[in-house]
Design an enzyme around this catalytic site. Structure first.
Site: not given
Length: 236
Positions: A38, A94
């Site tokens: 991320k 996610k």
């Protein structure tokens, strides 16, 4: 995808968020169990470009479980993002679930069956039925994280009994569970007692404890050691 994916463990495993292949190797060599891709410059759920995620997955080479953020959008936007990130070969994807209704949750999970993890934010009122709704929609896991990344920690926003209830709810409904949110090494003994599948870290394992700086391999190794040691009996 990794051949070592597991949704259970004898004790919590270490999730380390990375922003590129070099950091992924740093985390891997230090013993991280799950490498999470991320962009720390874009908040709690900042997505990296698909080509970067693909490079991270290739660098890990199946030696650890991998996950990546698809984003925090809604509707068709997030559905397309999930499909794009799933194509990189990452194990789990996610997404923020927020106030999404059951139909939207099911649509999101259907983009990558058995691979989507829903992220709930500690700043919101985390509903008790969250794990049940995510499981019914087809999600494989659920995490609690902090939306803000200014140093406010998960444990300052939610009490241990609330977190324990979330982990128990995930287990009851067959979901992988994770706890994250500006965690430091000192949080491990307390949170490990709750027995989530994963504890997630970024800033606490970076130089100067700044999530925007480079990952520190020595700190990752310290976290691994603390996780392997298990919870202290006096950490109530």
């Amino acid at each position: 995808m990794s051949d070592i994916v597991s949704i259970s463990s004898a004790r919590p495993r270490l999730l380390v968020s990375v922003r590129g292949p070099d950091e992924a190797l740093t985390a891997l060599r230090a013993g991280a169990d799950l490498i999470d891709a991320k962009d720390p410059e874009r908040g709690a759920l900042g997505a990296l470009p698909p080509e970067t995620v693909r490079a991270i997955v290739a660098g890990v080479g199946g030696r650890a479980v991998t996950s990546a953020v698809a984003g925090d959008g809604t509707g068709r936007e997030i559905a397309a993002a999930i499909a794009t990130i799933a194509a990189t070969g990452v194990d789990f994807i996610k997404i923020a679930v927020g106030g999404a209704d059951d139909a939207a949750l099911a649509e999101a999970a259907a983009q990558a069956p058995g691979r989507v993890i829903g992220v709930l934010f500690a700043e919101d009122d985390v509903a008790e039925d969250g794990p049940a709704r995510l499981a019914a929609a087809g999600f494989v896991g659920a995490m609690i994280d902090t939306r803000g990344k200014s140093g406010t920690t998960l444990t300052s926003l939610m009490a241990a009994p609330q977190l324990a209830a979330f982990v128990a709810g995930c287990r009851t409904h067959g979901l992988m569970s994770g706890l994250a949110g500006s965690l430091g090494l000192g949080d491990i003994p307390v949170l490990a007692r709750l027995d989530p599948d994963y504890l997630g870290f970024r800033g606490g394992l970076c130089r100067a404890s700044d999530r925007r700086q480079a990952l520190d391999g020595a700190r990752v190794a310290q976290a691994v050691e603390a996780m392997r040691a298990g919870p202290r009996a006096d950490a109530a």
